[in-house]
Design a protein around this motif. Structure first.
Motif, PDB file in Angstrom:
ATOM      1  N   TYR A 184       0.967  -1.352  -0.187  1.00  0.00           N
ATOM      2  CA  TYR A 184      -0.049   0.096   0.058  1.00  0.00           C
ATOM      3  C   TYR A 184       1.010   1.206  -0.113  1.00  0.00           C
ATOM      4  CZ  TYR A 184      -3.164   3.529   1.817  1.00  0.00           C
ATOM      5  OH  TYR A 184      -3.875   4.867   2.158  1.00  0.00           O
ATOM      6  N   ARG A 185       2.158   1.122   0.736  1.00  0.00           N
ATOM      7  CA  ARG A 185       2.653   2.487   0.814  1.00  0.00           C
ATOM      8  C   ARG A 185       3.480   2.711  -0.367  1.00  0.00           C
ATOM      9  NH1 ARG A 185       0.895   5.619   5.046  1.00  0.00           N
ATOM     10  NH2 ARG A 185       0.217   4.116   6.596  1.00  0.00           N
ATOM     11  N   ARG A 186       3.909   1.610  -1.027  1.00  0.00           N
ATOM     12  CA  ARG A 186       4.765   1.699  -2.287  1.00  0.00           C
ATOM     13  C   ARG A 186       3.873   2.525  -3.201  1.00  0.00           C
ATOM     14  NH1 ARG A 186       6.708  -3.373  -0.882  1.00  0.00           N
ATOM     15  NH2 ARG A 186       5.139  -4.552  -2.474  1.00  0.00           N
ATOM     16  N   HIS A 187       2.517   1.763  -3.607  1.00  0.00           N
ATOM     17  CA  HIS A 187       1.496   2.225  -4.354  1.00  0.00           C
ATOM     18  C   HIS A 187       1.303   3.613  -4.078  1.00  0.00           C
ATOM     19  CE1 HIS A 187      -1.660   1.678  -7.432  1.00  0.00           C
ATOM     20  NE2 HIS A 187      -2.305   2.676  -6.679  1.00  0.00           N
ATOM     21  N   ILE A 188       1.100   4.226  -2.821  1.00  0.00           N
ATOM     22  CA  ILE A 188       0.925   5.939  -2.575  1.00  0.00           C
ATOM     23  C   ILE A 188       2.285   6.600  -2.898  1.00  0.00           C
ATOM     24  CG2 ILE A 188       0.798   7.458  -0.385  1.00  0.00           C
ATOM     25  CD1 ILE A 188      -1.900   6.173  -1.183  1.00  0.00           C
ATOM     26  N   ALA A 189       3.447   5.965  -2.500  1.00  0.00           N
ATOM     27  CA  ALA A 189       4.630   6.769  -3.053  1.00  0.00           C
ATOM     28  C   ALA A 189       4.690   6.881  -4.681  1.00  0.00           C
ATOM     29  CB  ALA A 189       5.958   6.035  -2.544  1.00  0.00           C
ATOM     30  N   ARG A 190       4.175   5.905  -5.494  1.00  0.00           N
ATOM     31  CA  ARG A 190       4.330   6.155  -6.799  1.00  0.00           C
ATOM     32  C   ARG A 190       3.117   7.188  -7.230  1.00  0.00           C
ATOM     33  NH1 ARG A 190       4.714   0.307  -6.706  1.00  0.00           N
ATOM     34  NH2 ARG A 190       2.456   0.164  -7.103  1.00  0.00           N
ATOM     35  N   LEU A 191       2.135   7.261  -6.593  1.00  0.00           N
ATOM     36  CA  LEU A 191       0.973   8.467  -7.025  1.00  0.00           C
ATOM     37  C   LEU A 191       1.859   9.610  -6.720  1.00  0.00           C
ATOM     38  CD1 LEU A 191      -2.197   6.926  -5.342  1.00  0.00           C
ATOM     39  CD2 LEU A 191      -1.223   6.866  -7.730  1.00  0.00           C
ATOM     40  N   ARG A 192       2.434   9.988  -5.419  1.00  0.00           N
ATOM     41  CA  ARG A 192       2.850  10.980  -4.808  1.00  0.00           C
ATOM     42  C   ARG A 192       3.978  11.580  -6.018  1.00  0.00           C
ATOM     43  NH1 ARG A 192       2.620  12.780   0.128  1.00  0.00           N
ATOM     44  NH2 ARG A 192       2.353  10.669   0.979  1.00  0.00           N
ATOM     45  N   ALA A 193       4.937  10.663  -6.558  1.00  0.00           N
ATOM     46  CA  ALA A 193       5.861  10.978  -7.543  1.00  0.00           C
ATOM     47  C   ALA A 193       5.245  11.685  -8.840  1.00  0.00           C
ATOM     48  CB  ALA A 193       6.735   9.760  -7.845  1.00  0.00           C
ATOM     49  N   SER A 194       4.075  11.283  -9.136  1.00  0.00           N
ATOM     50  CA  SER A 194       3.566  11.888 -10.466  1.00  0.00           C
ATOM     51  C   SER A 194       2.769  12.887 -10.455  1.00  0.00           C
ATOM     52  CB  SER A 194       2.872  10.619 -11.178  1.00  0.00           C
ATOM     53  OG  SER A 194       1.777  10.347 -10.122  1.00  0.00           O
ATOM     54  N   ILE A 195       2.321  13.610  -9.346  1.00  0.00           N
ATOM     55  CA  ILE A 195       1.441  14.713  -9.391  1.00  0.00           C
ATOM     56  C   ILE A 195       2.044  16.048  -9.833  1.00  0.00           C
ATOM     57  CG2 ILE A 195      -0.101  13.653  -7.385  1.00  0.00           C
ATOM     58  CD1 ILE A 195       1.191  15.830  -5.700  1.00  0.00           C
ATOM     59  N   ARG A 196       1.104  16.876 -10.466  1.00  0.00           N
ATOM     60  CA  ARG A 196       1.751  17.896 -11.410  1.00  0.00           C
ATOM     61  C   ARG A 196       1.289  19.377 -10.928  1.00  0.00           C
ATOM     62  NH1 ARG A 196       0.479  17.679 -17.125  1.00  0.00           N
ATOM     63  NH2 ARG A 196       2.585  19.091 -17.467  1.00  0.00           N
ATOM     64  N   ASN A 197       0.076  19.284 -10.035  1.00  0.00           N
ATOM     65  CA  ASN A 197      -0.415  20.656  -9.258  1.00  0.00           C
ATOM     66  C   ASN A 197      -0.587  21.865 -10.559  1.00  0.00           C
ATOM     67  OD1 ASN A 197      -0.359  19.622  -6.737  1.00  0.00           O
ATOM     68  ND2 ASN A 197       1.997  20.050  -6.753  1.00  0.00           N
TER      69      ASN A 197
END
Length: 559
Positions: free
Chosen positions: A374-387
């Motif tokens: 779960y934490r690895r998946h969240i980390a991948r999401l975090r790395a991809s956001i652009r704002n």
């Protein structure tokens, strides 16, 4: 019916046709969906679509008849439908009387719209049925499913393989409709005529197959519940079917079918075996499978995938993810709740489809691979956001505006998926698991009694503010500040920290100085303390220890 309010609001605000900003700037992209409704379309509420379409794969052409039944909600003398410009309209008529005689009507093509002149000004509460015939070569999807239209492909054995994918471009790329997310029919009938060596899989329940005696067969489907326009789909191939049943948490038995290419039948059987576990996971967290009155369906497609209601498109080539399950099947299946059960009435709230389901992806990774997965998946999401833009802006949006970032509307922003999911991850930390999972379930079904419905009344339109109210009720907390910072504007909050002497100082820096009383965990040695942090500095004594701020990565923030 679940759309009248949105239509009345549009009537009050919009009295003429004007392109949304994205439509003016799209350049080479000629199709889009949603945006402001014109008055003539806001004036009626679709109750039923009946679509008969003949598909000729060898010619890559279609011909069809669409009957739209609607209830008038504001006086109007034109009935306006959307239809993409490559398709020609042959006739328009009014269907009336006990024998449903077709009375010819005058019509005009104005760009991508069909303007049908009604015989008089129709009044609120009246019912109307308008029929149009059309034909032509529909737009070919250049990059399905993201740039959509018809997909004309061949199976490995060289037979025709056809699909539709039109989420961003709108269902009007292949059939006449009111192309706006705020208006769904209460039910729909489809009659799909194809060469007899092919099978036509579509939405709802199959009511019969007619051999026409001319080398074609007509597959008759009926959708018994509301359905979003882009979720209506054709899937045509020499399919083999894998059939089964699923016992829902309600105790009901639901038919399940996988339409798979003959070459992939054994692979399809293995994938089909994953389905019950996925369904049980969704039912545990969100409530019953919503379309028990119709079916659970999957169709193998020549494009990656899409959440077509009760016949989700699957094109992931049977490749498992890191934790042993097929991520694409899971993701599209989850849209039966987040998109098809609850639907954004305007594309501005489309994160409720994509962000919520992206968070379910993370949860299922945790279910299969443990907390670390779960934490690895969240980390991948975090790395991809652009704002680049707000996840849930307040102003109306078209599909292209929401999916693609300004100013060029070419590259995907992606934040309605990943930032939306991360906002839910942080909300879970803020309000706790009990309140969070209660809110998640009540967003899907507002009450236990709604979970028992299957006649269409379980389906509803939702907004971001609906979820705000649900989360506040579940947690007993005021959360408008949380939604304002994470969803209503594009910039992420920044956690400013400094160490002076033996003390850690923390404060939030937010766009425009927005209030943001977000607590943060601080680890000192083996102890983890939850510190209330706001835009004003707060000091944490260190007692000679080295601090780790937000050690579990709960809080979404700028780097």
């Amino acid at each position: 019916m679940r759309k009248t309010l949105a239509l009345i609001v549009c009537i009050a605000a919009l009295a003429f046709d004007r392109p949304a900003p994205a439509q003016r700037e799209l350049g080479a992209r000629p199709t889009d969906s949603g945006g402001p409704l014109i008055f003539e379309q806001a004036a009626y509420d679709v109750t039923h679509y009946d679509l008969a379409v003949k598909v000729e794969p060898a010619q890559q052409s279609i011909s069809g008849t669409l009957t739209a039944r609607a209830r008038i909600v504001h006086p109007v003398d034109w009935f306006v439908l959307d239809l993409d410009t490559p398709l020609a309209v042959g006739a328009a008529s009014l269907v009336e009387g006990p024998r449903e005689a077709a009375r010819p009507l005058r019509f005009e093509r104005r760009g991508g719209k069909i303007w049908v002149a009604l015989p008089r000004t129709m009044q609120p509460g009246e019912a109307v049925a308008v029929r149009v015939t059309y034909a032509g070569k529909p737009r070919v999807a250049p990059r399905p499913p993201w740039v959509g239209g018809f997909v004309w492909a061949k199976t490995p054995s060289g037979e025709h393989w056809v699909a539709t994918a039109c989420q961003m471009d709108g269902a009007d790329v292949w059939w006449p409709c009111k192309d706006h997310p705020s208006d769904e029919p209460d039910s729909m009938s489809l009659h799909i005529t194809v060469p007899s060596n092919l099978v036509a899989a579509s939405n709802g329940r199959l009511t019969g197959v007619v051999k026409n005696g001319d080398g074609t067969s007509t597959y008759n489907w009926h959708v018994s519940t509301p359905i979003n326009n882009y979720g209506v789909a054709l899937n045509i191939a020499p399919y083999r079917t894998i059939n089964g049943t699923y016992r829902s948490v309600t105790g009901e038995t639901v038919p399940t079918t996988f339409w798979v290419l003959p070459e992939n039948y054994e692979k399809g059987q293995k994938l089909f075996a994953e389905l019950p576990d996925m369904l049980r996971f969704f039912e545990k967290h969100l409530g019953p499978y919503p379309f028990r009155a119709d079916k659970i369906g999957i169709a193998e497609t020549p494009h990656l995938g899409m959440e077509h209601q009760t016949v989700i498109a699957y094109g992931n080539e049977f490749k498992p993810a890191e934790n042993g399950f097929d991520w694409l099947l899971f993701h599209e299946l989850g849209h039966e709740w987040w998109a098809n059960l609850v639907t954004a009435s305007d594309w501005r709230d489309f994160w409720i489809h994509e962000g919520f389901q992206s968070y379910m992806d993370a949860l299922y990774n945790g279910e299969k691979g443990g907390e670390a997965a779960y934490r690895r998946h969240i980390a991948r999401l975090r790395a991809s956001i652009r704002n680049k833009q707000a996840v849930a802006p307040r102003e109306p949006r078209s599909a292209v505006q929401v999916f693609l970032a300004a100013p060029d509307y070419v590259r995907s922003d992606g934040d309605i998926y990943n930032k939306g999911a991360l906002a839910l991850h942080t909300l879970r930390y803020l309000i706790g698991d009990k309140a969070f999972f209660t809110a998640l379930r009540r967003m899907a079904y507002p009450s236990p009694s709604a979970e028992r419905l299957k006649d269409g009344r379980q389906c509803r339109f939702v907004t971001t503010d609906d979820f705000l109210r649900i989360a506040e009720d579940a947690s007993g907390m005021k959360l408008d500040w949380f939604f304002e910072v994470y969803l209503r504007q594009p910039d992420a909050p920044r956690l400013v920290s400094s160490i002076e002497g033996d003390a850690l100082t923390l404060r939030w820096e937010t766009p425009g100085g927005l209030p943001f009383p977000m607590p943060v965990e601080v680890q000192l040695g083996d102890a983890v303390r939850r510190v209330n942090v706001s835009t004003s500095p707060v000091t944490v004594p260190l007692n000679g220890q080295k601090p780790v701020v937000d050690p579990s990565g709960w809080v979404l923030r700028a780097d």
